[in-house]
Design an enzyme around this catalytic site. Structure first.
Site, PDB file in Angstrom:
ATOM      1  N   LYS A  85       0.836  -1.218   0.000  1.00  0.00           N
ATOM      2  CA  LYS A  85       0.000   0.000   0.000  1.00  0.00           C
ATOM      3  C   LYS A  85       0.860   1.253   0.000  1.00  0.00           C
ATOM      4  O   LYS A  85       0.362   2.359   0.117  1.00  0.00           O
ATOM      5  CB  LYS A  85      -0.891   0.011   1.240  1.00  0.00           C
ATOM      6  CG  LYS A  85      -1.825  -1.157   1.368  1.00  0.00           C
ATOM      7  CD  LYS A  85      -2.623  -1.030   2.659  1.00  0.00           C
ATOM      8  CE  LYS A  85      -2.935  -2.373   3.256  1.00  0.00           C
ATOM      9  NZ  LYS A  85      -3.345  -2.263   4.661  1.00  0.00           N
ATOM     10  N   HIS A 134      24.958 -10.242   2.563  1.00  0.00           N
ATOM     11  CA  HIS A 134      24.131 -11.309   3.160  1.00  0.00           C
ATOM     12  C   HIS A 134      24.943 -11.887   4.317  1.00  0.00           C
ATOM     13  O   HIS A 134      25.444 -13.009   4.245  1.00  0.00           O
ATOM     14  CB  HIS A 134      23.831 -12.366   2.088  1.00  0.00           C
ATOM     15  CG  HIS A 134      22.752 -13.346   2.443  1.00  0.00           C
ATOM     16  ND1 HIS A 134      22.250 -13.506   3.721  1.00  0.00           N
ATOM     17  CD2 HIS A 134      22.074 -14.241   1.662  1.00  0.00           C
ATOM     18  CE1 HIS A 134      21.329 -14.457   3.718  1.00  0.00           C
ATOM     19  NE2 HIS A 134      21.193 -14.903   2.482  1.00  0.00           N
TER      20      HIS A 134
HETATM   21  N1   CP Z   1      21.018 -18.822   0.758  1.00  0.00           N
HETATM   22  C1   CP Z   1      19.866 -18.130   0.710  1.00  0.00           C
HETATM   23  O1   CP Z   1      19.817 -16.915   0.998  1.00  0.00           O
HETATM   24  O2   CP Z   1      18.763 -18.872   0.368  1.00  0.00           O
HETATM   25  P1   CP Z   1      17.288 -18.328   0.333  1.00  0.00           P
HETATM   26  O3   CP Z   1      17.202 -17.288  -0.749  1.00  0.00           O
HETATM   27  O4   CP Z   1      16.423 -19.538   0.068  1.00  0.00           O
HETATM   28  O5   CP Z   1      16.998 -17.706   1.673  1.00  0.00           O
END
Ligand code: CP
Length: 311
Positions: A85, A134
């Site tokens: 939204k 990440h």
């Molecule tokens: N390795 C990893 O980030 O996998 P997903 O995208 O499934 O979370």
């Protein structure tokens, strides 16, 4: 708690090497003595705010919190949240901070988890931001490598595939640059080379690295082979993706000259880049990696919440 007293995990560099070593020790203890940790997060809640798809990261976070005796809430796509939204990330986390003790967040925009951390007083964990970082995948990778190799130093790591958009590659390099004797072989097509800012980091750190295109030629030198998926969702046009998507496919014959104690890692999901025939090779570690992902996230949740098991 005051905002400046909160520990977040936005980049892997938010953790010192000593803290990473300590998380690995706790994850190893969790592996040996899971019952000791079963009630550690009683009455604590983890929110998983996933604006991008995920299987491993979201479910391992949720499984980690449940195994610590806590509970979970959240959403698995932007479409099922008020982001659809037009709500901002800062308003979302300001709200969710009233419902949860800790937040794991994935977002397609680089920097979104960092912005989020400025608008809430609960710890924010970056569960992947665009093609940027990440860090919890990196913790997963470090735990896997330390268990398989018994060390995190003095080895040759081959990183293969989409080194441009592969955020797990960027975080893993940043982490391993702090350990001694790591040599990198960066295996990619020209179009998917490691970004210039990462090359500068390697150069500034005085790391030994080479950029190559041939996986098989590099194979005999590797202690770790870190395969990655070509990141379809980050390409600007389909044609380029189709041209590059199958550029590296690891098959059993390509391992003929590999070391007997090579460890093959992949953050997953895999598409075509590792043949399923490699799965039975004892050097394939990528499904074992997913178990390590849960255990290290358990250790991380405890660390960021300042909790320890009662002996
Ligand atoms: N390795 C990893 O980030 O996998 P997903 O995208 O499934 O979370």
């Amino acid at each position: 708690m005051q905002r400046d007293q909160i520990r977040n995990l936005i980049s892997i560099l938010d953790l010192s090497v000593d803290e990473i070593d300590s998380l690995i020790r706790v994850a190893n203890d969790i592996d040996q003595n899971p019952e000791k940790y079963a009630e550690c997060c009683r009455h604590k809640q983890l929110a998983t705010l996933f604006f991008e798809p995920s299987t491993r990261t979201r479910l391992s976070f949720e499984s980690a919190m449940l195994s610590l005796g806590g509970s979970v809430l959240g959403f698995s796509s932007a479409n099922s949240s008020s982001a659809a939204k037009g709500e901002s990330v800062s308003d979302t986390v300001r709200t969710v901070g009233n419902y949860a003790d800790i937040i794991a967040m994935r977002h397609p925009k680089e920097g979104a988890p960092m912005i989020a951390s400025r608008h809430t007083t609960v710890p924010i964990i970056n569960a992947g931001d665009g093609g940027h970082y990440h860090p919890t995948q990196t913790l997963t990778d470090l735990l896997t490598i330390s268990r398989k190799k018994g060390r995190l130093s003095n080895m040759t790591i081959g990183l293969c595939g989409d080194l441009k958009f592969g955020r797990t590659v960027h975080s893993l390099i940043e982490a391993t640059l702090r350990y001694e004797g790591i040599r990198y072989i960066l295996i990619s097509p020209e179009e998917l080379r490691l970004p210039e800012y990462m090359i500068e980091e390697l150069t500034k750190a005085g790391a030994e690295f080479q950029e190559v295109t041939d996986l098989e030629a590099a194979m005999p030198e590797l202690d770790i082979l870190y395969m990655t998926r070509i990141q379809k969702e980050r390409f600007f046009n389909e044609e380029d993706y189709l041209r590059l998507k199958d550029i590296y496919i690891l098959t059993p014959d390509k391992l003929a000259n590999a070391k007997a104690d090579l460890s093959i890692l992949h953050p997953l999901p895999r598409v075509n880049e590792i043949s399923v025939k490699v799965d039975e090779d004892p050097r394939a570690c990528y499904f074992y990696q997913t178990l390590c992902g849960k255990q290290i996230r358990m250790a991380l949740i405890l660390f960021l919440l300042g909790l320890t098991p009662k002996d």
